[in-house]
Design an enzyme around this catalytic site. Structure first.
Site: not given
Length: 684
Positions: A561, A574
């Protein structure tokens, strides 16, 4: 002018119906084997006058699925006139090119080598088939006498001759000399039947096949493959499949030394019984006989000569030694028979590997080819059983097998095949592939030629995606929780049993919980790290084990990500786990490079539309953080990028293909941003 596409509809319709019925029953013929024809009339495209034509299954088609575009359409007057210019058996291959000058209108499909058989036989309808029962008689040592005993004078024996124009002349002469006959058994090859109507022809074909089946069953001895070998019986199913999965990566490396192959495994009762019997080493060494069989299976298989309880490391060592011997023997076979103008040797690896007590592993350029090769060897086992039951199995001479395997006409057929796709013969496993980014990746990989294992926690979603991708010859589904070592091992076992191995793994499974630090619980932290950090580690470890054993290199891709490098608010867990994944890429690239395994990552951002994570609550959470409507979150992300473009799952899939499709062969340890340009996430 009349249309060139105005056939005798009754003749063509009857031909297609007959072909589909015959081809849909494996007792009648093997996949893509045999051909059928019908004669009738249609208008000449120039004069409009009725013209005698023949419709015959074209080269490479399959009877079970044959449609009108798969038929070659030829003028009978011109086809029969070829007998006047036939230069003799030594030059009969020249006649195949002459078929093109007999085509009617645009001609339909390319005519096959068996076109002469259909055109020269004086019957309105002709079937040429490869039934196991018929080939058993054709490959028996005293096949001619057995054919006479089985059929009397209604079916005539034709000695072995390679398919071609001369065989067509031979069969035409047999029919003319035996007006009472309904067909013939072709030595070492198959059967041909004929009839005045399509119904009569089909009835005659089935009569020959079923009569031969009954004859072999009633006349044959009970155990044609001999007594059971002590210790060579099938392992219990669970042990059998576990051992098959353990051996599969090694066996794929054996079958792929010359070029990568896709595999297929079967432990059918016919195979397991054959390998448990005393005569299987002798019979396997004799090889297959029907040309359709050995063109797919090679002249003989590689057979492990150890019982299934042998320790795995000893079996592996023996398999490597047998492979070395197999390659040497195949090269010697080529040298024995090759002429100065023979095509170059295509490869010396086996297409069929037999492991007693476990089953059969078959290989080909794609899954369908591998599966069909295995089906053909099962046909060959049935042929051996039938021949040994009533006589002894005697396939055609090795020199004749070579003439067909390295036939210039076969070589020309191979040259006409389309170039392989970039990911042909590669096997991928994608986690989280039941939706969103993973689903898009699976679709792109299959489109580029790969076989894909669709792995997802939601088994129903995974199954639906696998079906979308084309079913088991293209994709299979596995239900897997990536936090479970046992489920991951089971997923890779399913992958190697389905396709032979694994070459390309995409760590895509993920979850996201967006909360400020003070609201993030230990469970939130652990859940995300279990799925993405621990899960990626477990999947990569299982993948590396298979890839190292295969010795074919490989690719591992992490879908990380932008958050792996960008510090944003309210997603401590996350972002931390994505940073973990990003560093796994670097660590594994450094460790696995010596095995030819490349490890790279992709850093997407703002993939809202079609995303499983965003649909599962992450979208609402992030929308709340940024103060926008959830429905407009994708637009919001797009406007904060340099390119002002929304990122879709397909864009991430494109990046996976860019890393694995063959152009970036010297790239490992790289992270590719797919975020439409986020300056704060630029890699430094």
């Amino acid at each position: 002018m009349a249309s060139a596409t105005s056939p005798d509809d009754s003749a063509v319709g009857a031909l297609l119906g007959r072909s589909n019925r015959l081809g849909s029953d494996p007792r009648n013929t093997n996949y893509a084997g045999g051909n059928t024809s019908a004669k009738g009339t249609a208008p000449d495209p120039v004069t409009g006058a009725d013209t005698e034509l023949m419709w015959v299954k074209g080269s490479g088609g399959d009877l079970g699925t044959l449609t009108e575009p798969g038929l070659a359409v030829l003028r009978l007057d011109r086809l029969r006139a070829l007998t006047q210019v036939y230069p003799g058996v030594e030059r009969e291959d020249e006649m195949v090119a002459a078929f093109d000058y007999c085509l009617h209108g645009k001609g339909g499909a390319a005519p096959s080598i068996d076109t002469a058989m259909h055109g020269l036989v004086d019957a309105a309808h002709v079937d040429h088939l490869h039934p196991d029962s018929g080939i058993a008689l054709a490959c028996a040592a005293d096949g001619e006498a057995l054919t006479k005993e089985c059929f009397g004078d209604s079916v005539v024996w034709v000695p072995w001759r390679r398919p071609g124009f001369q065989l067509g002349l031979d069969i035409a002469a047999v029919k003319e000399a035996h007006p009472q006959a309904i067909g013939c058994v072709l030595g070492g090859h198959g059967i041909t039947a004929w009839g005045a109507t399509s119904e009569e022809c089909e009835r005659n074909s089935l009569h020959i096949i079923r009569t031969a089946e009954t004859f072999l069953a009633q006349r044959g001895k009970a155990e044609p493959f001999g007594p059971e070998l002590d210790g060579y019986g099938p392992l219990p199913e669970g042990e059998r499949r576990a051992r098959a999965a353990a051996l599969a990566p090694l066996l794929r490396s054996i079958a792929s030394q010359d070029r990568p192959q896709v595999g297929h495994f079967t432990d059918s009762p016919e195979v397991l019984d054959f390998l448990s019997r005393a005569e299987h080493p002798r019979l396997a060494a004799l090889g297959t006989s029907c040309p359709d069989h050995f063109l797919r299976t090679k002249v003989r298989p590689l057979v492990l000569d150890l019982p299934p309880t042998t320790p795995l490391d000893e079996a592996a060592e023996r398999l490597r030694a047998l492979h070395t011997a197999y390659r040497e023997e195949y090269a010697a076979y080529y040298r024995r028979h090759a002429a100065p103008d023979s095509p170059a040797m295509r490869g010396a690896d086996p297409a069929i590997i037999l492991v007693p007590g476990v089953g059969m592993f078959s290989y080909g350029k794609d899954k369908q080819t591998a599966r069909v090769a295995g089906e053909f060897y099962v046909n060959a086992v049935n042929v051996m059983r039938g021949a040994e039951a009533v006589s002894s199995y005697r396939p055609i001479e090795e020199s004749e097998k070579f003439r067909i395997e390295y036939w210039e006409l076969e070589e020309a057929k191979l040259r006409r095949m389309p170039a392989p796709k970039p990911l042909a013969a590669r096997i991928a496993l994608v986690t989280g592939a039941g939706s969103g980014i993973g689903k898009a990746i699976a679709h792109r990989l299959v489109a580029e030629g790969a076989c894909v294992v669709v792995a997802d926690l939601d088994g129903d979603n995974a199954a639906a995606v696998a079906e979308e991708l084309g079913g088991p010859d293209k994709a299979v589904a596995v239900t897997v929780d990536v936090t479970s070592e046992e489920q991951i091992e089971a997923a890779f076992a399913a992958a190697v049993l389905a396709f032979g191995g694994v070459d390309l793994v995409v760590n895509n499974a993920g979850i996201s919980i967006s909360k400020p630090l003070l609201e993030t619980t230990a469970r939130d932290w652990d859940l995300q790290h279990d799925i993405m950090a621990r899960g990626s580690f477990l999947v990569s470890r299982a993948a590396a084990k298979v890839m190292i054993e295969q010795k074919l290199g490989g690719d591992i891709v992490y879908i990380a990500s932008k958050n792996a490098v960008f510090a944003g608010p309210n997603n401590i867990a996350y972002s931390a786990v994505k940073a973990d994944q990003a560093h796994q890429v670097r660590l594994l690239a450094a460790e696995l490079g010596e095995h030819g395994i490349r490890v790279n990552g992709i850093n997407p951002d703002g993939v809202v539309r079609g995303s499983g994570i965003f649909a599962g609550g992450w979208g609402a959470q992030r929308a709340a953080v940024y103060g926008v409507e959830e429905a407009k979150l994708g637009e919001f992300y797009a406007q904060r990028t340099l390119l002002k473009r929304e990122v879709l799952p397909e864009h991430v899939a494109n990046a996976v293909f860019a890393l694995t499709g063959g152009q970036l062969t010297h790239t490992t340890g790289l992270h590719i941003p797919v975020d439409a340009g986020v300056a704060a996430a630029f890699l430094r």
